[in-house]
Write a protein that holds these residues in place. Structure first.
Motif, PDB file in Angstrom:
ATOM      1  N   ARG A   1       3.859   4.445  -5.732  1.00  0.00           N
ATOM      2  CA  ARG A   1       4.245   5.731  -6.247  1.00  0.00           C
ATOM      3  C   ARG A   1       4.689   6.552  -7.673  1.00  0.00           C
ATOM      4  NH1 ARG A   1       5.403   5.998  -0.827  1.00  0.00           N
ATOM      5  NH2 ARG A   1       3.605   5.033   0.631  1.00  0.00           N
TER       6      ARG A   1
ATOM      7  N   THR B   1       6.242 -13.559   5.731  1.00  0.00           N
ATOM      8  CA  THR B   1       4.761 -12.407   6.237  1.00  0.00           C
ATOM      9  C   THR B   1       4.814 -11.396   5.947  1.00  0.00           C
ATOM     10  OG1 THR B   1       4.622 -14.764   7.549  1.00  0.00           O
ATOM     11  CG2 THR B   1       3.630 -13.122   8.545  1.00  0.00           C
TER      12      THR B   1
ATOM     13  N   VAL C   1       2.630  -8.069   6.922  1.00  0.00           N
ATOM     14  CA  VAL C   1       1.656  -7.082   7.598  1.00  0.00           C
ATOM     15  C   VAL C   1       0.969  -5.565   6.502  1.00  0.00           C
ATOM     16  CG1 VAL C   1       0.990  -5.957   9.558  1.00  0.00           C
ATOM     17  CG2 VAL C   1       2.240  -8.033   9.483  1.00  0.00           C
TER      18      VAL C   1
ATOM     19  N   TYR D   1      11.922  -2.123  12.975  1.00  0.00           N
ATOM     20  CA  TYR D   1      11.597  -2.574  11.950  1.00  0.00           C
ATOM     21  C   TYR D   1      11.068  -0.781  10.729  1.00  0.00           C
ATOM     22  CZ  TYR D   1      10.836  -7.865  11.221  1.00  0.00           C
ATOM     23  OH  TYR D   1      10.627  -8.789  10.993  1.00  0.00           O
TER      24      TYR D   1
ATOM     25  N   ARG E   1      11.866  -2.944  -0.371  1.00  0.00           N
ATOM     26  CA  ARG E   1      12.251  -3.375   1.165  1.00  0.00           C
ATOM     27  C   ARG E   1      12.453  -4.667   1.767  1.00  0.00           C
ATOM     28  NH1 ARG E   1      10.045   0.952  -0.158  1.00  0.00           N
ATOM     29  NH2 ARG E   1       8.648   2.605   0.299  1.00  0.00           N
ATOM     30  N   ALA E   2      12.900  -4.548   2.874  1.00  0.00           N
ATOM     31  CA  ALA E   2      13.593  -5.562   3.978  1.00  0.00           C
ATOM     32  C   ALA E   2      12.003  -6.719   4.253  1.00  0.00           C
ATOM     33  CB  ALA E   2      14.155  -5.032   4.530  1.00  0.00           C
ATOM     34  N   TYR E   3      12.349  -7.831   4.171  1.00  0.00           N
ATOM     35  CA  TYR E   3      11.145  -8.459   4.392  1.00  0.00           C
ATOM     36  C   TYR E   3      12.255  -9.744   5.340  1.00  0.00           C
ATOM     37  CZ  TYR E   3       8.205  -5.304   2.968  1.00  0.00           C
ATOM     38  OH  TYR E   3       6.688  -4.963   2.778  1.00  0.00           O
ATOM     39  N   SER E   4      11.593 -10.178   6.485  1.00  0.00           N
ATOM     40  CA  SER E   4      12.884 -11.255   7.111  1.00  0.00           C
ATOM     41  C   SER E   4      11.478 -13.382   6.967  1.00  0.00           C
ATOM     42  CB  SER E   4      12.094 -11.217   8.742  1.00  0.00           C
ATOM     43  OG  SER E   4      12.114  -9.832   9.675  1.00  0.00           O
TER      44      SER E   4
ATOM     45  N   GLY F   1       1.070   2.154   2.817  1.00  0.00           N
ATOM     46  CA  GLY F   1       2.771   2.220   2.581  1.00  0.00           C
ATOM     47  C   GLY F   1       2.657   2.351   0.752  1.00  0.00           C
ATOM     48  N   GLU F   2       3.586   1.702   0.454  1.00  0.00           N
ATOM     49  CA  GLU F   2       3.764   1.771  -1.416  1.00  0.00           C
ATOM     50  C   GLU F   2       4.215   0.315  -1.657  1.00  0.00           C
ATOM     51  OE1 GLU F   2       5.938   4.126  -3.703  1.00  0.00           O
ATOM     52  OE2 GLU F   2       7.513   3.299  -2.708  1.00  0.00           O
ATOM     53  N   VAL F   3       4.765  -0.507  -0.675  1.00  0.00           N
ATOM     54  CA  VAL F   3       5.481  -1.780  -0.864  1.00  0.00           C
ATOM     55  C   VAL F   3       4.446  -2.966  -0.317  1.00  0.00           C
ATOM     56  CG1 VAL F   3       7.238  -3.757  -0.972  1.00  0.00           C
ATOM     57  CG2 VAL F   3       7.373  -1.264  -2.060  1.00  0.00           C
ATOM     58  N   SER F   4       3.647  -2.671   1.077  1.00  0.00           N
ATOM     59  CA  SER F   4       3.830  -4.169   1.627  1.00  0.00           C
ATOM     60  C   SER F   4       2.170  -4.202   0.678  1.00  0.00           C
ATOM     61  CB  SER F   4       3.107  -3.965   3.340  1.00  0.00           C
ATOM     62  OG  SER F   4       2.546  -2.246   4.096  1.00  0.00           O
TER      63      SER F   4
ATOM     64  N   GLU G   1      -1.065   0.789   6.474  1.00  0.00           N
ATOM     65  CA  GLU G   1      -2.146   1.979   5.244  1.00  0.00           C
ATOM     66  C   GLU G   1      -1.113   2.527   4.905  1.00  0.00           C
ATOM     67  OE1 GLU G   1      -4.569   0.030   4.863  1.00  0.00           O
ATOM     68  OE2 GLU G   1      -4.699  -1.219   6.139  1.00  0.00           O
TER      69      GLU G   1
HETATM   70  C1  FAD Z   1      15.563  -5.963   8.402  1.00  0.00           C
HETATM   71  C2  FAD Z   1      13.751  -5.712   8.461  1.00  0.00           C
HETATM   72  C3  FAD Z   1      12.987  -6.596   8.280  1.00  0.00           C
HETATM   73  C4  FAD Z   1      12.085  -6.595   8.203  1.00  0.00           C
HETATM   74  N1  FAD Z   1      10.680  -7.780   8.388  1.00  0.00           N
HETATM   75  C5  FAD Z   1       9.461  -7.528   8.172  1.00  0.00           C
HETATM   76  C6  FAD Z   1       8.592  -8.320   8.021  1.00  0.00           C
HETATM   77  O1  FAD Z   1       8.919  -9.898   8.212  1.00  0.00           O
HETATM   78  N2  FAD Z   1       6.769  -8.670   7.653  1.00  0.00           N
HETATM   79  C7  FAD Z   1       6.286  -6.609   7.777  1.00  0.00           C
HETATM   80  O2  FAD Z   1       5.429  -6.820   7.293  1.00  0.00           O
HETATM   81  N3  FAD Z   1       7.588  -5.981   7.264  1.00  0.00           N
HETATM   82  C8  FAD Z   1       8.553  -5.981   7.807  1.00  0.00           C
HETATM   83  N4  FAD Z   1       9.853  -5.120   7.964  1.00  0.00           N
HETATM   84  C9  FAD Z   1       9.041  -3.806   7.574  1.00  0.00           C
HETATM   85  C10 FAD Z   1       9.103  -3.652   5.608  1.00  0.00           C
HETATM   86  O3  FAD Z   1       9.927  -3.567   4.961  1.00  0.00           O
HETATM   87  C11 FAD Z   1       8.053  -2.301   5.504  1.00  0.00           C
HETATM   88  O4  FAD Z   1       8.989  -1.460   5.766  1.00  0.00           O
HETATM   89  C12 FAD Z   1       7.218  -2.112   5.442  1.00  0.00           C
HETATM   90  O5  FAD Z   1       6.330  -3.450   5.200  1.00  0.00           O
HETATM   91  C13 FAD Z   1       6.121  -0.753   4.831  1.00  0.00           C
HETATM   92  O6  FAD Z   1       6.761  -0.836   3.766  1.00  0.00           O
HETATM   93  P1  FAD Z   1       5.584  -0.504   3.024  1.00  0.00           P
HETATM   94  O7  FAD Z   1       6.285   0.551   1.217  1.00  0.00           O
HETATM   95  O8  FAD Z   1       4.283  -0.779   3.165  1.00  0.00           O
HETATM   96  O9  FAD Z   1       5.426   1.550   3.329  1.00  0.00           O
HETATM   97  P2  FAD Z   1       6.604   2.191   2.867  1.00  0.00           P
HETATM   98  O10 FAD Z   1       5.622   3.523   1.742  1.00  0.00           O
HETATM   99  O11 FAD Z   1       7.777   2.662   3.279  1.00  0.00           O
HETATM  100  O12 FAD Z   1       5.344   3.198   4.264  1.00  0.00           O
HETATM  101  C14 FAD Z   1       5.754   3.059   5.163  1.00  0.00           C
HETATM  102  C15 FAD Z   1       4.593   4.056   6.655  1.00  0.00           C
HETATM  103  O13 FAD Z   1       4.265   5.600   6.155  1.00  0.00           O
HETATM  104  C16 FAD Z   1       3.679   5.862   5.222  1.00  0.00           C
HETATM  105  N5  FAD Z   1       4.430   6.705   4.194  1.00  0.00           N
HETATM  106  C17 FAD Z   1       5.864   7.248   4.421  1.00  0.00           C
HETATM  107  N6  FAD Z   1       5.732   7.368   2.944  1.00  0.00           N
HETATM  108  C18 FAD Z   1       4.456   8.269   2.187  1.00  0.00           C
HETATM  109  C19 FAD Z   1       4.403   8.838   1.313  1.00  0.00           C
HETATM  110  N7  FAD Z   1       5.105   9.421   0.252  1.00  0.00           N
HETATM  111  N8  FAD Z   1       3.113   8.783   1.576  1.00  0.00           N
HETATM  112  C20 FAD Z   1       1.846   8.510   1.910  1.00  0.00           C
HETATM  113  N9  FAD Z   1       2.324   7.829   3.198  1.00  0.00           N
HETATM  114  C21 FAD Z   1       3.202   7.450   3.268  1.00  0.00           C
HETATM  115  C22 FAD Z   1       2.577   4.962   4.992  1.00  0.00           C
HETATM  116  O14 FAD Z   1       0.979   5.157   4.773  1.00  0.00           O
HETATM  117  C23 FAD Z   1       3.181   3.288   5.300  1.00  0.00           C
HETATM  118  O15 FAD Z   1       2.473   3.335   6.521  1.00  0.00           O
HETATM  119  C24 FAD Z   1      10.728  -5.596   7.985  1.00  0.00           C
HETATM  120  C25 FAD Z   1      11.760  -4.497   8.514  1.00  0.00           C
HETATM  121  C26 FAD Z   1      13.165  -4.289   8.579  1.00  0.00           C
HETATM  122  C27 FAD Z   1      14.312  -3.057   8.489  1.00  0.00           C
END
Ligand code: FAD
Ligand code: ZN
Lengths: 88, 241, 198
Positions: free
Chosen positions: C11, B75, B77, B240, B60-63, B82-85, B80
């Motif tokens: 996952r 930082t 957030v 994002y 995933r990308a983070y600033s 999500g896989e990575v955050s 809920e």
């Molecule tokens: C350039 C850039 C910079 C960023 N900078 C930041 C930053 O500084 N800080 C920050 O907090 N974030 C930032 N983000 C967002 C970050 O990259 C992630 O998208 C974010 O943290 C969510 O990732 P995740 O893996 O937790 O959620 P994901 O797993 O990607 O899911 C996102 C949402 O969809 C739902 N979901 C998706 N697929 C499934 C599945 N198979 N099963 C169940 N639920 C699913 C999840 O419940 C969740 O709520 C940035 C993104 C970009 C593109």
């Protein structure tokens, strides 16, 4: 999922070109739009990275991250310019 | 001619968590130690790659939250489900490792320019992170570029960098969309034309705008800026997702 | 060797029913390299276009009136996840192909939104491929390719084209979207045919 910005592909682009490419300007082969790759549309997640033209939706470029390197293709770019502001 | 910016790190690098700070109930800042970190520009990000014991990977990308010259920090957030955050906010500990690729991005970046064009920063939720890096960069340099942050956030509990931003009340405005602190002058509402027109530099001053946050926020805010007369090429966006 | 992030599971899980290099997921990740088309069943139809230019088209109702199959299968995505025991309903390509005369060796599926993917025609025959409209007992949602997608589970899942509109039967192989971009032309997960020269 709505598209995000080409900017989010900065890492893959940098790994492919060895430099920042998000500020590089590309010319769309379908509509002649001249814009930074950062402004392209990025849909995903996908099996690879696919950048589409924000103006006409044309597929500009694909990148597949494989172990050891990146496989790229630029079916929809007739020009790519890394000079600051694309030389404008 | 400006100096060539440092070339991005294009290979995955191990990064070690050296400290964590809770920003609020669902947000944590991770301090990182990356051997040979080349420094970054305000607004850049990194790709973070996690590898599980069975080899499963997620990226995933983070600033980058800090100013250029500061150690890399993220930082995050919690999204809920999500896989990575959730892992980065709740599980990872000091001493643990992730892999990073970056700093990257040469488009959504700010550094003082010769013309001191005024800068409008529009943040939605976690989109405040790279904009905070820009504010910090300006402050650390003692630069006089006019800069203003409009930060749209659901409720007081969700504000990130609360104390730091409160210390710059003259250039930071909070815009609550669901609930406000008691006695807040503006009822909770989405960013609109009036709120923006009251804060934004007029187009005649040739302002630059940086808009970051969830896709729906970015589209809405960028649309309002265009309506105000901002040149699309001077409105940089980072969605994002 | 990658750095392990302690306590990260994502996952994914492991199992010996997995092709090489895959991990098991219980979710159903949505992968899409373009906009999600929203096609109503009233406007939907499916076309087989032969190498001689003959077309055979089925409307949604006509497709639903054909004999239906209920494949129960594992699926494998080239990005590294596999999902076990998925339940689908759809029409076998054997039934559809029986309606056309062809000597073609190859097939290319084309889709709403412009996506394409290619495979040998033989891989669409013999009870190996379906036009699937139901997943887990419910209409296939648009993000997973509904109203209907191609289902060819013995190949990596990018071959199971979402929002399928038709299949061209061809004398010469024509690589599709990801096959041109660098993924393998055939894509057998058990031989780990991920990239074009694997
Ligand atoms: C350039 C850039 C910079 C960023 N900078 C930041 C930053 O500084 N800080 C920050 O907090 N974030 C930032 N983000 C967002 C970050 O990259 C992630 O998208 C974010 O943290 C969510 O990732 P995740 O893996 O937790 O959620 P994901 O797993 O990607 O899911 C996102 C949402 O969809 C739902 N979901 C998706 N697929 C499934 C599945 N198979 N099963 C169940 N639920 C699913 C999840 O419940 C969740 O709520 C940035 C993104 C970009 C593109
Ligand atoms: Zn175009």
């Amino acid at each position: 999922m709505p598209p995000i910005d080409g900017n989010a592909a900065a890492g893959t682009l940098a790994a492919f070109f060895g430099r920042d490419m998000t500020a590089a300007h590309g010319l769309c082969a379908a509509c002649d739009q001249h814009a930074p790759l950062a402004e392209a549309l990025l849909y995903g997640p996908a099996a690879g990275t696919a950048l589409h033209c924000r103006t006409c939706g044309n597929l500009l470029m694909t990148m597949i991250e494989a172990p050891g390197g990146i496989i790229g293709a630029m079916p929809g770019l007739t020009r790519l310019d890394t000079r600051p502001a694309g030389g404008v | 001619m400006t100096a060539t910016p440092p070339q991005p790190r294009v290979n995955w690098q191990a990064a070690t968590i050296t400290g964590t700070d809770a920003e609020n109930a669902r947000t944590r800042t991770l301090q990182l130690q990356v051997p040979g970190w080349p420094g970054h520009q305000a607004g850049q990000h990194v790709d973070v790659r996690l590898t599980a014991e069975n080899g499963y990977q997620a990226t995933r990308a983070y600033s980058l939250a800090g100013a250029p010259g500061e150690d890399p920090a993220l930082t995050v957030v919690r999204a809920e489900g999500g896989e990575v955050s959730p892992y980065l906010v709740d599980v990872i500990q000091t001493g643990d490792q992730v892999e990073l690729r970056g700093p990257i991005g040469g488009y959504f970046v700010w550094k003082p320019g010769p013309r001191r064009r005024p800068v409008l920063l529009l943040a939605g939720g976690s989109g405040v992170v790279p904009l905070r890096a820009m504010l910090r960069h300006r402050a650390r340099l003692g630069d006089d570029t006019p800069m203003r942050l409009l930060y749209s956030v659901r409720s007081p509990e969700q504000v990130i960098y609360r104390r730091e931003l409160a210390g710059q009340a003259d250039r930071v405005s909070l815009l609550y969309t669901r609930t406000t602190p008691p006695g807040w002058p503006r009822p909770p509402a989405r960013l609109d034309h009036t709120a923006l027109a009251g804060q934004a530099w007029p187009p005649e001053q040739a302002p630059l705008a940086y808009v970051c946050g969830p896709t729906t926020f970015v589209e809405h805010a960028a649309g309002l800026l265009t309506d105000l007369g901002y040149t699309p090429a001077d409105v940089r966006t980072e969605r994002y997702g | 060797m990658a750095v392990i992030s302690r306590g990260f599971t994502g996952r994914g899980q492991t199992s010996n029913r997995l092709p090489p290099g895959q991990t098991l997921t219980t979710g159903f990740p949505v992968l899409t390299a373009g906009p999600t088309p929203h096609v109503s069943t009233a406007d939907w139809n499916f076309t087989l276009l032969t190498e001689t230019g003959t077309e055979h088209t089925w409307t949604w109702t006509e497709l639903r009136d054909l004999p239906q199959d209920s494949p129960h299968t594992d699926i494998h995505c080239v990005t590294g996840w596999s999902k076990f025991d998925t339940d689908w309903q759809g029409v076998s390509l054997d039934i559809l192909l029986a309606e056309v005369e062809t000597n073609a060796q190859f097939a290319q599926a084309y889709c709403h939104g412009g996506y394409t993917t290619n495979l040998p025609l033989a891989d669409l025959r013999g009870g190996q491929a379906w036009i699937a409209h139901t997943f887990d007992g419910a209409p296939l949602p648009a993000e997973h390719g509904g109203p209907a997608r191609l289902l060819v589970p013995h190949l990596y899942f990018w071959k199971s084209a979402k929002w399928v509109q038709g299949i061209r039967l061809l004398e010469h192989d024509q690589p599709g979207f990801w096959e041109r971009a660098g993924y393998h032309n055939y894509g057998d997960p058990w031989r780990e045919q991920r990239y074009w020269n694997d």
